[in-house]
Design a protein around this motif. Structure first.
Motif, short mmCIF file in Angstrom:
data_model
loop_
_atom_site.label_atom_id
_atom_site.label_comp_id
_atom_site.label_asym_id
_atom_site.label_seq_id
_atom_site.Cartn_x
_atom_site.Cartn_y
_atom_site.Cartn_z
N ILE A 543 0.85 -1.19 0.00
CA ILE A 543 0.00 0.00 0.00
C ILE A 543 0.88 1.24 0.00
O ILE A 543 2.05 1.19 0.38
N CYS A 544 0.31 2.34 -0.43
CA CYS A 544 1.00 3.63 -0.45
C CYS A 544 0.22 4.56 0.48
O CYS A 544 -0.82 5.11 0.10
N PRO A 545 0.69 4.72 1.73
CA PRO A 545 -0.07 5.53 2.69
C PRO A 545 -0.13 7.00 2.26
O PRO A 545 0.84 7.54 1.72
N ILE A 546 -1.26 7.64 2.54
CA ILE A 546 -1.45 9.06 2.23
C ILE A 546 -1.53 9.88 3.51
O ILE A 546 -0.74 10.79 3.72
N ASN A 547 -2.48 9.54 4.38
CA ASN A 547 -2.60 10.31 5.62
C ASN A 547 -3.26 9.48 6.70
O ASN A 547 -4.02 8.54 6.43
N TYR A 548 -2.92 9.84 7.94
CA TYR A 548 -3.64 9.30 9.10
C TYR A 548 -4.87 10.18 9.31
O TYR A 548 -4.80 11.40 9.23
N THR A 549 -5.97 9.54 9.59
CA THR A 549 -7.25 10.23 9.52
C THR A 549 -7.61 10.97 10.81
O THR A 549 -7.04 10.75 11.88
#
Length: 580
Positions: A543-549
């Motif tokens: 996976i390619c993480p974008i942001n912690y929510t």
């Protein structure tokens, strides 16, 4: 859910269900307006007005054993009552008044849970709720015919459950048994410290066999959706709303002050905000990112807090082009995550360099994430959370055979239309064009179609996310085991729950083993296995993480009073009150 399921920053769950085949019961009322007129029920609540909540996307299902989305989870939590409930004060007893923990026949301590139901429990139609209803529902979730996407929440833990699910055993082999009408006993494979957190999740909710056995879509028919929670299903109108009415037969009905809840399906964030500002919506988390700074500065009804979730691009590990690690690393490193959080979302979201959010804790009380002296996330797995690493990304793309993007085929980013999803994928599309010289197309689908496409495997890259089902890192890491949801199709062995995933990925075995060891150990030893599993996941860039929510929401306090969300972001309205 999938069931996790997550609407980027707004916690819509991802993942994989089938459309209900039977037609739901509908009313003749118009479905074109978000307005929610007061509705009188004649119940004993403090107000005849229904609380109006906009959930965003229309849930594909709210069958407790089939749902994986947070949207459906909100509905289930208000219709059904499990043995325990997850609250801000921790796990509380619900339909069970007590439980005992003991050793199994082999003498392994803390493997047998015996739950004792409250006296006088009844379904919304007056029939008794018994331990047999829970036994039926739990075994139903493990049934190979049901093929529940969330079966792993039981098959990974309950003795005999996986054998039944895989077709190598029977329902009688599942170690869940009603000893009598009021006593349910379950034996685990090994001690699991967070088992009660699992039991609080919607997959463990009861359902009535005489209703659930009538066929798909039973839960959408008010005549069949018999419930044991704070509310009953009064009405469902496709594309418009759900009406929930107070359940006078609920064991805790005296403490339920709402006459009901009107749940709207408005996925457009701007329309959702307009409905709130017009006084037609009391509670929603579907808000446009561009308006978050204004709401934060001006609206006392707005709140934001760190969440237990992550949004990410996921790669189909069996698909051409993205099955190359160099390609995946190039795509991951070419993204400026801080631009997305600061300029697109603007809701307090944190740029991510890994999968498990910093809000998850290790046994020591420390964050799962390494943090700097100011408590900020730092670079991990070659990903700088605060800027793109363009030169390194270009080197990886060249190593994959696409120098300066030459010869790179046009791929699609698949996503579903909700919240800020389109803004995020548009930003990623532009970054890849500018930093790598490649063009990708954006493919938007309705959520129900999106989940079917993911399940089919006919995609390369998709944008999605996951929020916690329970407050433990395992709620994230269990997704990518060989027997988990694993939408990336990253399995080292075939899995009965995904029979069309036949291309195997040997590197998944080390991950699977680490997750299983984390389930069997405790303390710092367990912490080590959790970290090891995430290392394998991220080093393979599955996976390619974008942001912690973040949890962002508005609650119109001039009309509504209530405790907010549960620790895992669900809306439990039984303790809300209309005050205006």
């Amino acid at each position: 859910m999938k069931a996790k399921n997550l609407v980027s920053m707004l916690l819509a769950g991802s993942m994989i269900l089938g459309l209900a085949a039977c037609a739901p019961t509908t009313s003749t009322e118009s479905s074109q307006t978000p307005a929610a007129e007061a509705t009188s029920t004649g119940g004993t609540g403090t107000s005849s007005d229904y609380l109006v909540y906009n959930v965003g996307e229309e849930p594909k299902t709210w069958d407790p054993q089939l749902n994986t989305s947070s949207m459906g989870g909100h509905v289930i939590l208000n219709l059904y009552d499990g043995l325990v409930r997850d609250t801000k004060d921790g796990i509380q007893m619900a339909s069970a008044e007590s439980y005992e923990l003991s050793a199994n026949a082999e003498g392994v301590e803390d493997t047998v849970y015996t739950f004792h139901l409250r006296d006088g429990l009844v379904w919304s139609d007056g029939e008794p709720v018994t331990a047999y209803d829970y036994e039926y529902a739990w075994k139903r979730a493990c049934s190979p015919e049901m093929a529940s996407p969330y079966a792993f929440l039981m098959t990974d833990y309950i003795k005999g459950a996986y054998d039944y699910f895989s077709g190598e055993g029977s329902a009688d082999d599942v170690a869940v048994k009603a000893l009598d009408d009021k006593t349910l006993q379950v034996e685990l494979i090994q001690p699991t410290a967070y088992f009660l957190n699992l039991v609080s999740w919607f997959t463990y909710m009861p359902c009535r066999e005489d209703m659930a056995s009538t066929g798909e879509g039973w839960e959408k028919d008010p005549a069949k959706c018999v419930t044991n929670g704070a509310f009953t299903l009064e009405e469902y109108q496709v594309g418009s709303h759900i009406l929930l009415k107070k359940n006078e037969n609920y064991w805790n009905a005296d403490n339920v002050n709402l006459a009901g809840v009107r749940i709207l399906f408005i996925s457009d964030a701007t329309t959702s905000l307009q409905g709130y500002e017009a006084g037609e919506i009391n509670v929603t988390s579907i808000l446009p990112g561009s308006e978050i700074p204004r709401l934060l500065a001006e609206d006392p009804n707005f709140s934001s807090e760190p969440a237990l979730g992550c949004t990410y691009l996921q790669f189909n590990m069996d698909a051409d082009v993205v099955n190359d690690l160099n390609v995946r690393k190039a795509l991951a490193l070419a993204i400026d995550r801080s631009m997305i959080t600061d300029q697109v979302l603007r809701d307090g979201a944190v740029p991510a360099a890994a999968f498990v959010a910093p809000t998850f804790k290790l046994s020591t009380g420390e964050s799962m994430r390494p943090l700097d002296e100011n408590g900020n996330v730092v670079e991990e797995y070659e990903i700088d959370p605060y800027s793109a690493k363009v030169e390194e990304a270009q080197e990886y793309l060249a190593a994959a055979g696409y120098p300066n993007g030459e010869g790179f085929p046009e791929l699609n980013i698949l996503y579903y239309d909700s919240g800020n999803n389109s803004l995020i994928v548009e930003a990623v599309q532009q970054m890849w064009q500018e930093n790598l010289g490649i063009h990708v197309n954006l493919q938007v689908q309705e959520y129900a179609v999106f989940t079917n496409t993911i399940n089919s495997g006919d995609w390369s890259i998709s944008f999605t996310g996951w929020s916690a089902d329970y407050n433990d890192p395992m709620t994230m890491l269990s997704l990518f085991t060989a027997e988990g949801l694993n939408d990336s199709r990253w399995r080292y062995k075939e899995y009965a729950g995904m029979p069309n995933d036949t291309t195997l990925n040997p590197e998944n075995e080390a991950y699977d083993t680490a997750v299983k060891m984390a389930a069997q150990t405790s303390g710092t030893e367990r912490d080590g296995y959790l970290k090891e599993a995430e290392d394998v996941l991220m080093e393979n860039m599955v996976i390619c993480p974008i942001n912690y929510t973040t949890y962002t929401q508005v609650i119109d306090h001039s009309k509504v009073s209530g405790p907010g969300r549960t620790p895992v972001g669900q809306w439990d309205f039984q303790y809300f009150t209309m005050v205006g």
